[in-house]
Design a protein around this motif. Sequence first.
Motif, PDB file in Angstrom:
ATOM      1  N   ALA A   1       0.965  -1.074   0.128  1.00  0.00           N
ATOM      2  CA  ALA A   1      -0.018  -0.040   0.017  1.00  0.00           C
ATOM      3  C   ALA A   1       1.046   1.253  -0.112  1.00  0.00           C
ATOM      4  N   ALA A   2       2.012   1.284   1.115  1.00  0.00           N
ATOM      5  CA  ALA A   2       3.023   2.278   0.776  1.00  0.00           C
ATOM      6  C   ALA A   2       3.549   2.740  -0.445  1.00  0.00           C
ATOM      7  N   ALA A   3       4.054   1.659  -1.220  1.00  0.00           N
ATOM      8  CA  ALA A   3       4.592   1.503  -2.349  1.00  0.00           C
ATOM      9  C   ALA A   3       3.603   1.912  -3.573  1.00  0.00           C
ATOM     10  N   THR A   4       2.374   1.944  -3.235  1.00  0.00           N
ATOM     11  CA  THR A   4       1.458   2.359  -4.467  1.00  0.00           C
ATOM     12  C   THR A   4       1.028   3.882  -4.138  1.00  0.00           C
ATOM     13  N   ASN A   5       1.319   4.364  -3.152  1.00  0.00           N
ATOM     14  CA  ASN A   5       1.439   5.784  -2.638  1.00  0.00           C
ATOM     15  C   ASN A   5      -0.122   6.149  -2.333  1.00  0.00           C
ATOM     16  N   ARG A   6      -0.633   5.223  -1.686  1.00  0.00           N
ATOM     17  CA  ARG A   6      -1.984   5.462  -1.242  1.00  0.00           C
ATOM     18  C   ARG A   6      -2.049   6.069   0.233  1.00  0.00           C
ATOM     19  N   PRO A   7      -2.780   6.947   0.543  1.00  0.00           N
ATOM     20  CA  PRO A   7      -2.855   7.377   2.073  1.00  0.00           C
ATOM     21  C   PRO A   7      -2.917   6.168   2.912  1.00  0.00           C
ATOM     22  N   LEU A   8      -2.310   6.162   4.013  1.00  0.00           N
ATOM     23  CA  LEU A   8      -2.092   4.795   4.845  1.00  0.00           C
ATOM     24  C   LEU A   8      -2.004   5.237   6.277  1.00  0.00           C
ATOM     25  N   VAL A   9      -3.080   4.356   6.960  1.00  0.00           N
ATOM     26  CA  VAL A   9      -2.826   4.231   8.224  1.00  0.00           C
ATOM     27  C   VAL A   9      -2.256   3.177   8.778  1.00  0.00           C
ATOM     28  N   ALA A  10      -1.174   3.108   9.395  1.00  0.00           N
ATOM     29  CA  ALA A  10      -0.379   1.683   9.592  1.00  0.00           C
ATOM     30  C   ALA A  10      -0.316   1.580  11.123  1.00  0.00           C
ATOM     31  N   LEU A  11      -0.898   0.339  11.585  1.00  0.00           N
ATOM     32  CA  LEU A  11      -1.073   0.094  13.164  1.00  0.00           C
ATOM     33  C   LEU A  11      -0.113  -0.872  13.368  1.00  0.00           C
ATOM     34  N   TYR A  12       0.756  -0.511  14.310  1.00  0.00           N
ATOM     35  CA  TYR A  12       1.963  -1.345  14.943  1.00  0.00           C
ATOM     36  C   TYR A  12       1.681  -1.599  16.659  1.00  0.00           C
ATOM     37  N   GLY A  13       2.145  -2.697  16.801  1.00  0.00           N
ATOM     38  CA  GLY A  13       1.700  -3.268  18.238  1.00  0.00           C
ATOM     39  C   GLY A  13       3.403  -3.778  18.506  1.00  0.00           C
ATOM     40  N   PRO A  14       3.643  -5.093  18.542  1.00  0.00           N
ATOM     41  CA  PRO A  14       4.865  -5.680  19.253  1.00  0.00           C
ATOM     42  C   PRO A  14       6.029  -5.392  18.124  1.00  0.00           C
ATOM     43  N   THR A  15       5.650  -5.219  16.783  1.00  0.00           N
ATOM     44  CA  THR A  15       6.849  -4.813  15.857  1.00  0.00           C
ATOM     45  C   THR A  15       7.170  -3.671  15.881  1.00  0.00           C
ATOM     46  N   SER A  16       8.103  -3.190  15.326  1.00  0.00           N
ATOM     47  CA  SER A  16       8.880  -1.785  15.577  1.00  0.00           C
ATOM     48  C   SER A  16       8.702  -1.060  14.274  1.00  0.00           C
ATOM     49  N   PRO A  17       8.086   0.115  14.224  1.00  0.00           N
ATOM     50  CA  PRO A  17       8.314   1.015  13.006  1.00  0.00           C
ATOM     51  C   PRO A  17       9.586   1.745  12.745  1.00  0.00           C
ATOM     52  N   THR A  18      10.311   1.601  13.937  1.00  0.00           N
ATOM     53  CA  THR A  18      11.926   1.995  13.919  1.00  0.00           C
ATOM     54  C   THR A  18      12.469   1.117  12.726  1.00  0.00           C
ATOM     55  N   TYR A  19      12.344  -0.052  12.817  1.00  0.00           N
ATOM     56  CA  TYR A  19      13.157  -1.297  12.118  1.00  0.00           C
ATOM     57  C   TYR A  19      12.461  -1.116  10.668  1.00  0.00           C
ATOM     58  N   THR A  20      11.028  -1.468  10.692  1.00  0.00           N
ATOM     59  CA  THR A  20      10.412  -1.711   9.026  1.00  0.00           C
ATOM     60  C   THR A  20       9.211  -0.719   9.081  1.00  0.00           C
ATOM     61  N   PRO A  21       9.303   0.648   9.027  1.00  0.00           N
ATOM     62  CA  PRO A  21       8.132   1.385   8.698  1.00  0.00           C
ATOM     63  C   PRO A  21       7.587   1.228   7.507  1.00  0.00           C
ATOM     64  N   PRO A  22       6.346   1.685   7.183  1.00  0.00           N
ATOM     65  CA  PRO A  22       5.800   1.972   5.607  1.00  0.00           C
ATOM     66  C   PRO A  22       6.635   3.059   5.003  1.00  0.00           C
ATOM     67  N   LEU A  23       7.238   2.896   3.928  1.00  0.00           N
ATOM     68  CA  LEU A  23       8.270   4.024   3.414  1.00  0.00           C
ATOM     69  C   LEU A  23       7.346   4.761   2.560  1.00  0.00           C
ATOM     70  N   SER A  24       6.521   5.925   3.004  1.00  0.00           N
ATOM     71  CA  SER A  24       5.688   6.763   2.331  1.00  0.00           C
ATOM     72  C   SER A  24       5.578   8.041   2.820  1.00  0.00           C
ATOM     73  N   ASP A  25       5.450   9.064   2.240  1.00  0.00           N
ATOM     74  CA  ASP A  25       4.945  10.208   2.622  1.00  0.00           C
ATOM     75  C   ASP A  25       3.482  10.391   3.111  1.00  0.00           C
ATOM     76  N   LYS A  26       2.754   9.650   2.778  1.00  0.00           N
ATOM     77  CA  LYS A  26       1.661   9.553   2.988  1.00  0.00           C
ATOM     78  C   LYS A  26       0.912   8.626   3.787  1.00  0.00           C
ATOM     79  N   ALA A  27       1.880   8.035   4.732  1.00  0.00           N
ATOM     80  CA  ALA A  27       1.604   7.068   5.801  1.00  0.00           C
ATOM     81  C   ALA A  27       1.794   7.739   7.168  1.00  0.00           C
ATOM     82  N   VAL A  28       0.866   7.263   7.975  1.00  0.00           N
ATOM     83  CA  VAL A  28       0.705   7.721   9.318  1.00  0.00           C
ATOM     84  C   VAL A  28       0.789   6.525  10.142  1.00  0.00           C
ATOM     85  N   ILE A  29       1.743   6.526  11.371  1.00  0.00           N
ATOM     86  CA  ILE A  29       1.698   5.223  12.096  1.00  0.00           C
ATOM     87  C   ILE A  29       1.252   5.456  13.505  1.00  0.00           C
TER      88      ILE A  29
END
Length: 348
Positions: A276-304
């Motif tokens: 979804a991030a790679a298709t440049n769609r506005p994205l709300v990404a929901l993180y719990g045990p995994t780390s957005p520091t390590y593998t975040p969505p790589l998009s200017d239109k993503a909110v974590i």
Amino acid sequence: MNILVIGPSWVGDMMMSHSLYQQLKIQYPHCQIDVMAPNWCKPLLARMPEVRRAIEMPLGHGTFALGERYRLGKALREQYEMAIVLPNSLKSALIPLFAKIAVRRGWKGESRYLLLNDLRSNKRDYPMMVKRYVALAFEKNAVPNAQAIPLLKPYLAIESGSQQETLKTFSKQTALLGERPIIGFCPGAEFGPAKRWPHYHYAELAGMLIEQGYAVEIFGSQKDVNAGEQICRALSEVQQRFCLNLAGQTDLNQAVDLIANCTAVVSNDSGLMHIAAATNRPLVALYGPTSPTYTPPLSDKAVIIRLIEGDLIKVRKSKDSAEGYHQSLIDITPKMVMEKLNALLAKS
């Protein structure tokens, strides 16, 4: 220069590897890049213009098969000047060795000293996985530090004709949604329910969106069919008309086309989130045990959204709920997601 990349085996990692291919084209402008990866990766690699060819890795994840790796390597001899090995395992470095590729580059891992002759050992200096990948595009004595390393965001080429064919394939199902703008949901997670936002939260959010005039399409693999059905069944009979479960019904190419057709996407940390991030769609990404520091969505239109601090918590199924959901994701309410999503939609 011809470069062979031994690619990763997971959707999200494969998407992040696209930043490496882009940087390689800058470092070596005339290079040709081939990527050896599982067969399912081919639709993604075909959408990355920097990749000349995808070479199927016929061995499953975790399979050693020394003889088969020797055969594969031998068949690639005299074709490449450099190999870049992205997985950390010893076995992943065998094929470039057997192919007698002169420069074999990768990070230190699993006693690979004799297999890689351009070995990098300072992986911890790069806390983001994607920056670890990109660092391998540079000569050993010229790698920028983590703050200075360039980061070209992954993208997937969306070909209009192919996308229209996909939309036509699913036109009978999507016709029931009317002309409403579509919000995509990606509720699955390969590594278990601890990475998933609860289905009942997805359902509540779906109801809120439908009341605002949106329709919802749910994406995922065959493993995610039940999660999609749980979301749909939790809606009222009237609302169910505007919620379409496509999990398990699409191939990867079709999923990319359909996600790219969405107005926005809501996803927990998963391979489809990175798509979804790679298709440049506005994205709300929901993180719990995994780390957005390590593998975040790589998009200017993503909110974590993540309510806890710290690094990766290695848990596949949590004891916090009967379904195995982790408390940190249970605590992310549909109202929180709706607020972030509305803000993104207002911007776009």
